[in-house]
Design a protein around this motif. Sequence first.
Motif, PDB file in Angstrom:
ATOM      1  N   ASN A 212      36.319  36.014  37.701  1.00 58.09           N
ATOM      2  CA  ASN A 212      36.156  37.147  36.778  1.00 58.09           C
ATOM      3  C   ASN A 212      36.783  36.859  35.425  1.00 58.09           C
ATOM      4  O   ASN A 212      37.909  36.364  35.355  1.00 58.09           O
ATOM      5  CB  ASN A 212      36.840  38.393  37.353  1.00 58.09           C
ATOM      6  CG  ASN A 212      36.247  38.826  38.677  1.00 58.09           C
ATOM      7  OD1 ASN A 212      35.043  39.104  38.773  1.00 58.09           O
ATOM      8  ND2 ASN A 212      37.065  38.867  39.723  1.00 58.09           N
ATOM      9  N   TYR A 214      37.620  38.954  31.905  1.00 58.68           N
ATOM     10  CA  TYR A 214      37.647  40.244  31.202  1.00 58.68           C
ATOM     11  C   TYR A 214      38.080  40.002  29.766  1.00 58.68           C
ATOM     12  O   TYR A 214      39.263  39.757  29.507  1.00 58.68           O
ATOM     13  CB  TYR A 214      38.653  41.189  31.872  1.00 58.68           C
ATOM     14  CG  TYR A 214      38.445  41.366  33.371  1.00 58.68           C
ATOM     15  CD1 TYR A 214      37.558  42.316  33.855  1.00 58.68           C
ATOM     16  CD2 TYR A 214      39.157  40.592  34.299  1.00 58.68           C
ATOM     17  CE1 TYR A 214      37.371  42.495  35.226  1.00 58.68           C
ATOM     18  CE2 TYR A 214      38.970  40.772  35.674  1.00 58.68           C
ATOM     19  CZ  TYR A 214      38.078  41.714  36.121  1.00 58.68           C
ATOM     20  OH  TYR A 214      37.899  41.886  37.477  1.00 58.68           O
ATOM     21  N   PHE A 226      36.003  46.422  35.840  1.00 57.39           N
ATOM     22  CA  PHE A 226      35.341  46.365  37.143  1.00 57.39           C
ATOM     23  C   PHE A 226      35.389  47.777  37.714  1.00 57.39           C
ATOM     24  O   PHE A 226      36.460  48.340  37.900  1.00 57.39           O
ATOM     25  CB  PHE A 226      36.099  45.382  38.055  1.00 57.39           C
ATOM     26  CG  PHE A 226      35.309  44.821  39.207  1.00 57.39           C
ATOM     27  CD1 PHE A 226      34.357  45.583  39.870  1.00 57.39           C
ATOM     28  CD2 PHE A 226      35.530  43.509  39.632  1.00 57.39           C
ATOM     29  CE1 PHE A 226      33.637  45.050  40.935  1.00 57.39           C
ATOM     30  CE2 PHE A 226      34.820  42.975  40.694  1.00 57.39           C
ATOM     31  CZ  PHE A 226      33.871  43.745  41.348  1.00 57.39           C
ATOM     32  N   HIS A 229      35.653  50.197  43.516  1.00 54.45           N
ATOM     33  CA  HIS A 229      34.903  49.726  44.687  1.00 54.45           C
ATOM     34  C   HIS A 229      35.879  49.332  45.779  1.00 54.45           C
ATOM     35  O   HIS A 229      37.061  49.120  45.518  1.00 54.45           O
ATOM     36  CB  HIS A 229      34.053  48.504  44.315  1.00 54.45           C
ATOM     37  CG  HIS A 229      34.868  47.285  43.949  1.00 54.45           C
ATOM     38  ND1 HIS A 229      35.515  47.157  42.738  1.00 54.45           N
ATOM     39  CD2 HIS A 229      35.174  46.166  44.656  1.00 54.45           C
ATOM     40  CE1 HIS A 229      36.172  46.002  42.705  1.00 54.45           C
ATOM     41  NE2 HIS A 229      35.990  45.386  43.860  1.00 54.45           N
ATOM     42  N   ASP A 231      35.999  46.178  48.780  1.00 52.99           N
ATOM     43  CA  ASP A 231      35.293  44.921  49.010  1.00 52.99           C
ATOM     44  C   ASP A 231      34.562  45.004  50.344  1.00 52.99           C
ATOM     45  O   ASP A 231      35.093  45.543  51.315  1.00 52.99           O
ATOM     46  CB  ASP A 231      36.282  43.744  48.999  1.00 52.99           C
ATOM     47  CG  ASP A 231      36.911  43.541  47.618  1.00 52.99           C
ATOM     48  OD1 ASP A 231      36.355  44.037  46.618  1.00 52.99           O
ATOM     49  OD2 ASP A 231      37.970  42.875  47.544  1.00 52.99           O
ATOM     50  N   HIS A 286      39.634  49.882  44.586  1.00 51.50           N
ATOM     51  CA  HIS A 286      40.371  49.283  43.473  1.00 51.50           C
ATOM     52  C   HIS A 286      39.416  49.083  42.298  1.00 51.50           C
ATOM     53  O   HIS A 286      38.207  49.217  42.448  1.00 51.50           O
ATOM     54  CB  HIS A 286      41.041  47.970  43.897  1.00 51.50           C
ATOM     55  CG  HIS A 286      40.111  46.967  44.524  1.00 51.50           C
ATOM     56  ND1 HIS A 286      39.628  47.095  45.813  1.00 51.50           N
ATOM     57  CD2 HIS A 286      39.562  45.828  44.043  1.00 51.50           C
ATOM     58  CE1 HIS A 286      38.833  46.078  46.088  1.00 51.50           C
ATOM     59  NE2 HIS A 286      38.766  45.292  45.035  1.00 51.50           N
ATOM     60  N   ARG A 296      41.749  38.579  30.377  1.00 56.14           N
ATOM     61  CA  ARG A 296      42.328  38.497  31.718  1.00 56.14           C
ATOM     62  C   ARG A 296      41.355  37.740  32.605  1.00 56.14           C
ATOM     63  O   ARG A 296      40.136  37.864  32.437  1.00 56.14           O
ATOM     64  CB  ARG A 296      42.549  39.908  32.256  1.00 56.14           C
ATOM     65  CG  ARG A 296      43.083  39.923  33.658  1.00 56.14           C
ATOM     66  CD  ARG A 296      43.581  41.313  34.092  1.00 56.14           C
ATOM     67  NE  ARG A 296      43.996  41.173  35.460  1.00 56.14           N
ATOM     68  CZ  ARG A 296      43.213  41.414  36.511  1.00 56.14           C
ATOM     69  NH1 ARG A 296      42.004  41.896  36.349  1.00 56.14           N
ATOM     70  NH2 ARG A 296      43.656  41.192  37.735  1.00 56.14           N
ATOM     71  N   SER A 298      40.646  36.322  36.813  1.00 59.48           N
ATOM     72  CA  SER A 298      41.039  36.342  38.221  1.00 59.48           C
ATOM     73  C   SER A 298      39.958  35.661  39.053  1.00 59.48           C
ATOM     74  O   SER A 298      38.817  35.532  38.607  1.00 59.48           O
ATOM     75  CB  SER A 298      41.233  37.791  38.692  1.00 59.48           C
ATOM     76  OG  SER A 298      39.989  38.464  38.726  1.00 59.48           O
ATOM     77  N   ALA A 300      38.475  36.014  42.983  1.00 57.76           N
ATOM     78  CA  ALA A 300      38.511  36.687  44.281  1.00 57.76           C
ATOM     79  C   ALA A 300      37.739  35.824  45.278  1.00 57.76           C
ATOM     80  O   ALA A 300      36.616  35.401  44.999  1.00 57.76           O
ATOM     81  CB  ALA A 300      37.874  38.064  44.178  1.00 57.76           C
TER      82      ALA A 300
HETATM   83  O1  LIG Z   1      40.074  41.110  38.768  1.00 56.54           O
HETATM   84  C1  LIG Z   1      40.617  41.811  39.614  1.00 56.54           C
HETATM   85  O2  LIG Z   1      41.818  41.989  39.654  1.00 56.54           O
HETATM   86  C2  LIG Z   1      39.791  42.499  40.684  1.00 56.54           C
HETATM   87  C3  LIG Z   1      38.623  41.687  41.137  1.00 56.54           C
HETATM   88  C4  LIG Z   1      37.912  42.341  42.286  1.00 56.54           C
HETATM   89  O3  LIG Z   1      38.224  43.425  42.709  1.00 56.54           O
HETATM   90  C5  LIG Z   1      36.799  41.623  42.938  1.00 56.54           C
HETATM   91  O4  LIG Z   1      36.408  40.533  42.458  1.00 56.54           O
HETATM   92  O5  LIG Z   1      36.284  42.173  43.955  1.00 56.54           O
END
Ligand SMILES: O=C(O)CCC(=O)C(=O)O
Length: 355
Positions: A212, A214, A226, A229, A231, A286, A296, A298, A300
């Motif tokens: 991800n 952002y 995001f 949702h 998961d 979340h 940002r 991440s 997942a």
């Molecule tokens: O970027 C995040 O912290 C959340 C990512 C997330 O919830 C996802 O990829 O399902």
Amino acid sequence: MENHKINFGRSLIVPSVQELAKQPITKIPHRYVHHDDHHPAPDDDPLPSLPVIDLHSLLAQASDSCSELNKLHTASTHWGFFQVINHGISESLLEDFKREVLNMFKLPMEDKLKLWQEEDNHEGFGQLFVVSEEQKLDWSDMFYITTLPHNIRQSQLFQKLPLILREKLEAYSMEMKRVAMAILGQMGKALGMDIEEMSELFQDGFQSVRMNYYPPCPQPDMALGFSPHSDADALTILYQLNDTAGLQIRKDGKWVTVKPQPGALVVNVGDIMEIVTNGVYKSVEHRAIVNSNNERMSVATFYSSSMGTELGPARSLVAQHGATKFRRVPLETYLKEFFARKLDGKSYLDFMKLD
Ligand SMILES: O=C(O)CCC(=O)C(=O)O
Ligand SMILES: [Fe+2]
């Protein structure tokens, strides 16, 4: 079994938000405005912190002393989210993988377009779950790829990845499977689930990875990185690549920010685990919020049960806890249905519930 033609879904092709955010804009386009959901900046929230599980102690624990196992069970029951430390993944792999993911988001657009989603398949760069032109979009780009089992990978997409990223992704995917299996095994133990049933369900699990990105957002209060949702998988392991906060979880009706902790991974219970445990463990809603100054990133990693298995409450648990709360469906049907919908809180799990 040959599974090469498997296709879990598609998503409408949308523009790159990373490119959009490079323009000198002060207002975000209409399609990114989520009017209904005002959210405070991360620092306005009082921050109860997530439970921390030491994986090394959890696995080393003799069966007569089970404090770490109790912690895991409590965290999975009351939070659905926890941080994991001492996970045994080498710092160099985490650093190398991070660097390659950051580099991938820095690729020129002409290279990214070669890795972009196609109309009939949602793997690659883009957004997921976009089913209509009217739907609100998230303030983010992502790259999504199926990693396990090997025979259902989109091999042409793998072959197009920069070579070092591909190597690091392979190694990271194996480590994610190891950690997910270790945690699932301990959850099974805490729940008193039959070990054979647990391993049959998960040993050849379906794994996919979502990276991800952002970008900073000129109107962060009106956008979402995001949308809320849960998961759909069994267990998600989240690696926050930089120290910008953005992840929020819904706890007792309030959004709580999860700040990145160096060296810790964030783990959360997914809908499959809520189904398998017949509701004892709960997936938690979340979302990710954005801010005006910092990007940002991440990653997942989603781990689900094995292809070809039936999804439903574990028989060894229903025998203890009585009435089955969820329907039984083939895993493949469950995943295809999930990807064909707009993400909407926990609504898909509600659909799986028996009245
Ligand atoms: O970027 C995040 O912290 C959340 C990512 C997330 O919830 C996802 O990829 O399902
Ligand atoms: Fe998520």
